[in-house]
Design an enzyme around this catalytic site. Structure first.
Site, PDB file in Angstrom:
ATOM      1  CE  LYS A 103     -20.163  26.520 -26.468  1.00 56.42           C
ATOM      2  NZ  LYS A 103     -19.907  25.125 -26.825  1.00 56.42           N
ATOM      3  CG  ASN A 111     -17.426  25.680 -23.558  1.00 58.98           C
ATOM      4  OD1 ASN A 111     -18.518  26.095 -23.957  1.00 58.98           O
ATOM      5  ND2 ASN A 111     -16.544  25.106 -24.354  1.00 58.98           N
ATOM      6  CB  SER A 139      -0.922  -0.002   1.230  1.00 62.74           C
ATOM      7  OG  SER A 139      -0.167  -0.195   2.412  1.00 62.74           O
ATOM      8  CG  ASN A 175      -4.073  -5.060  12.791  1.00 62.71           C
ATOM      9  OD1 ASN A 175      -3.522  -4.892  11.702  1.00 62.71           O
ATOM     10  ND2 ASN A 175      -4.402  -6.252  13.250  1.00 62.71           N
ATOM     11  CB  SER A 213     -15.180  25.857 -28.522  1.00 63.56           C
ATOM     12  OG  SER A 213     -15.201  25.105 -29.724  1.00 63.56           O
ATOM     13  CB  THR A 260     -41.316  24.930  -8.256  1.00 64.30           C
ATOM     14  OG1 THR A 260     -42.486  25.300  -8.988  1.00 64.30           O
ATOM     15  CG2 THR A 260     -41.181  25.832  -7.042  1.00 64.30           C
ATOM     16  CG  HIS A 261     -42.313  21.468 -11.090  1.00 66.90           C
ATOM     17  ND1 HIS A 261     -42.601  20.159 -10.831  1.00 66.90           N
ATOM     18  CD2 HIS A 261     -42.994  22.194 -10.159  1.00 66.90           C
ATOM     19  CE1 HIS A 261     -43.431  20.083  -9.806  1.00 66.90           C
ATOM     20  NE2 HIS A 261     -43.674  21.303  -9.373  1.00 66.90           N
ATOM     21  CE  LYS A 302      -4.253   2.705   5.169  1.00 69.15           C
ATOM     22  NZ  LYS A 302      -5.134   1.510   5.058  1.00 69.15           N
ATOM     23  CE1 TYR A 307      -6.270  -3.691   8.768  1.00 69.86           C
ATOM     24  CE2 TYR A 307      -5.306  -5.861   8.409  1.00 69.86           C
ATOM     25  CZ  TYR A 307      -5.471  -4.542   8.030  1.00 69.86           C
ATOM     26  OH  TYR A 307      -4.844  -4.077   6.913  1.00 69.86           O
ATOM     27  CD  GLN A 352      -2.804  -2.525   2.199  1.00 71.11           C
ATOM     28  OE1 GLN A 352      -2.111  -2.740   3.186  1.00 71.11           O
ATOM     29  NE2 GLN A 352      -2.555  -3.068   1.026  1.00 71.11           N
TER      30      GLN A 352
HETATM   31  N1  ARG Z   1      -1.156  -1.468   5.407  1.00 73.24           N
HETATM   32  C1  ARG Z   1      -2.106  -2.003   6.307  1.00 73.24           C
HETATM   33  C2  ARG Z   1      -3.450  -1.295   6.135  1.00 73.24           C
HETATM   34  O1  ARG Z   1      -3.459  -0.282   5.577  1.00 73.24           O
HETATM   35  C3  ARG Z   1      -1.643  -1.835   7.710  1.00 73.24           C
HETATM   36  C4  ARG Z   1      -2.212  -2.843   8.640  1.00 73.24           C
HETATM   37  C5  ARG Z   1      -1.646  -4.174   8.325  1.00 73.24           C
HETATM   38  N2  ARG Z   1      -2.013  -5.155   9.300  1.00 73.24           N
HETATM   39  C6  ARG Z   1      -1.845  -6.461   9.118  1.00 73.24           C
HETATM   40  N3  ARG Z   1      -2.252  -7.210  10.051  1.00 73.24           N
HETATM   41  N4  ARG Z   1      -1.302  -6.950   8.030  1.00 73.24           N
HETATM   42  O2  ARG Z   1      -4.466  -1.741   6.557  1.00 73.24           O
END
Ligand code: ARG
Length: 481
Positions: A301, A303, A41, A128, A295, A173-174, A343, A335, A340
């Site tokens: 134009k 835009n 990651s 975790n 354009s 309205t509408h 993010k 977990y 992961q």
């Molecule tokens: N890169 C992991 C995540 O974003 C970190 C946690 C990893 N934990 C594990 N037990 N492998 O979730």
């Protein structure tokens, strides 16, 4: 807040790598390239580097205070982490996909720099609880940034609302002409929406502000840690109370994304209105060169691309919420690596929301209203028919439903003659309702119509000017929300 602030791209995965230095004790060989690719990651979670360093500094201090590591180890760890921060800041940190994520990249580098003490940092901690803490800190910072942007946009809208407090436009309205409103009133509607968006983000921030650190992998730890200390060092209100929940729940991220999705919907509606208002048939507002594009084929134009893209990015933001909801549904406690995938949606939605807020603020400050055009259209389409019906109720004591019918017939008559209501003669009016007098014409103008809407929250220019002034006073930088 951008994804790119973590420095250079990570070293790509290769087959036949050595076993992972952080957890490879029981592994003889390394992962395949494809295993590394799906597992790593670091390509995106390097955006968490500041939060990861903050979390580790707090954890190390707590370990030393609790006598779990020596003060000397803590000070070596602190020096090492600060130096790593400087390396990352300067783009000199070599992120490595073989080390999976930001946590192991930083820890490995720490040990490289300070030796044995670095290997003590992960005592009484797991990735975790570490990642749950980092992401909460990141979202909290993001909320603070977006809150400032929201306040700035609301102020820009309120300033324009004060400027156009008395300028009528057609209210719809509408998308059919309904009753005249003022442009200032219309702009203040968005200030109300955005103020609720701020409230939703503030609620989410309040609820997320509990510290997972100390939950360790899932069950807590046998070390005598002081969770209150780490929580307070990191600005959390308190430690989170259930170790399983702490490491396995992402409702703070979902709530944040839900708040962003609603915010995006609000920005998208304003964007849609700006697109419509800028079109030649409407011609209510114009944007300058700074917020439009041309354009390549049609020389005439101009835009409103910033508005169109703000409207479109709602898809990304709502998609981020749907994506993470889908990741989380059906995950057993505690977990799982699925998490992961929390993010990128959070980062991407944040980046899109920040950009849309900036673009919307830019457009609101840039636009100029064509008030003559708005005024002309505000009076078309029998927009003061309700005022006529209300006059019949007030002056002739007709029941509203009767007044509605009389007015409807008068609109029909005006349509046949091709005139507005004020273009009907008094005789024509009396043919429908003999009680009508010439005084009725006073309520048929657009100005009289908006001025009469003095009920609380109504569009009367005096109301709008007062509300705009109140908002401006509340939103001045430095005034608490
Ligand atoms: N890169 C992991 C995540 O974003 C970190 C946690 C990893 N934990 C594990 N037990 N492998 O979730």
């Amino acid at each position: 807040m951008s994804l790119g602030d973590g420095g250079p791209a990570a070293k790509p995965p290769q087959d036949g790598a050595r076993a992972n230095a952080q957890w490879g004790g029981r592994f003889a060989g390394g992962p395949s390239a494809i295993m590394q690719e799906i597992n790593a990651s670091i390509g995106f979670d390097q955006a968490l580097w500041r939060q990861d360093l903050r979390g580790s500094l707090a954890h190390a201090r707590m370990l030393a205070r609790a006598g779990i590591i020596d003060e000397a180890d803590e000070s070596a760890i602190r020096g090492g982490l600060e130096a790593i921060g400087a390396e990352i800041e300067a783009g000199r940190f070599a992120f490595d996909a073989a080390l999976e994520d930001i946590h192991m990249n930083i820890e490995a580098r720490l040990t490289e720099r300070i030796g044995e003490a670095g290997r003590r940092l992960h005592t009484a901690r797991s990735r975790n609880d570490q990642v749950a803490t980092d992401l909460r800190l990141w979202v909290r910072d993001a909320i603070d940034g977006l809150d400032g942007q929201l306040a700035a946009l609301m102020l820009s809208l309120a300033i324009r609302a004060a400027q156009y407090a008395a300028d009528p436009m057609p209210g719809f309205t509408h998308l059919q002409t309904a009753q005249p409103v003022t442009f200032g009133h219309h702009l203040l509607a968005y200030v109300e929406m955005l103020s609720r968006d701020r409230g939703r983000l503030a609620d989410a921030r309040r609820r997320l502000n509990e510290c997972p650190l100390g939950a360790a992998a899932l069950a807590g730890t046998s070390f005598p840690i002081d969770r209150r200390l780490t929580a307070s060092l990191l600005g959390f209100d308190r430690p989170a109370q259930n170790s399983l929940d702490s490491v396995s729940d992402r409702d703070f991220a979902l709530e944040y994304l839900a708040a962003l999705a609603i915010l995006a919907v609000h920005l998208s509606r304003l964007a849609e209105e700006i697109v419509t208002w800028c079109s030649a048939p409407f011609g209510f507002v114009s944007l300058s060169d700074a917020f439009t594009t041309g354009s390549s084929i049609m020389p005439q134009k101009r835009n409103p691309d910033a508005a169109e893209l703000t409207r479109a990015k709602t898809g990304r933001i709502v998609g981020s919420l749907m994506g993470l909801l889908t990741v989380m549904k059906g995950l057993p406690l505690a977990y799982a690596k699925d998490m992961q995938e929390d993010k990128e949606p959070v980062f991407q939605a944040t980046e899109a929301a920040a950009l849309c807020l900036a673009a919307t603020d830019g457009m609101v400050r840039d636009l100029s209203a064509r008030t003559d055009r708005m005024l002309a259209l505000a009076g078309s389409g029998y927009s003061t028919a309700t005022d006529l019906a209300d006059w019949l109720v007030r002056t002739l004591r007709l029941p509203f439903r009767t007044a509605h019918h009389v007015t409807g017939r008068l609109v029909g008559r005006a349509e046949v003659l091709g005139v507005e209501l004020a273009g009907l003669s008094l005789d024509e009016m009396r043919a429908e309702e003999p009680g009508i007098t010439a005084a009725v014409f006073d309520v048929l103008t657009v100005q009289a119509s908006v001025a009469s809407r003095t009920s609380e929250g109504g569009t009367a220019p005096a109301n709008v000017a007062r509300q705009a002034a109140d908002w401006i006073a509340r939103l001045q930088p430095g005034v608490a929300a």
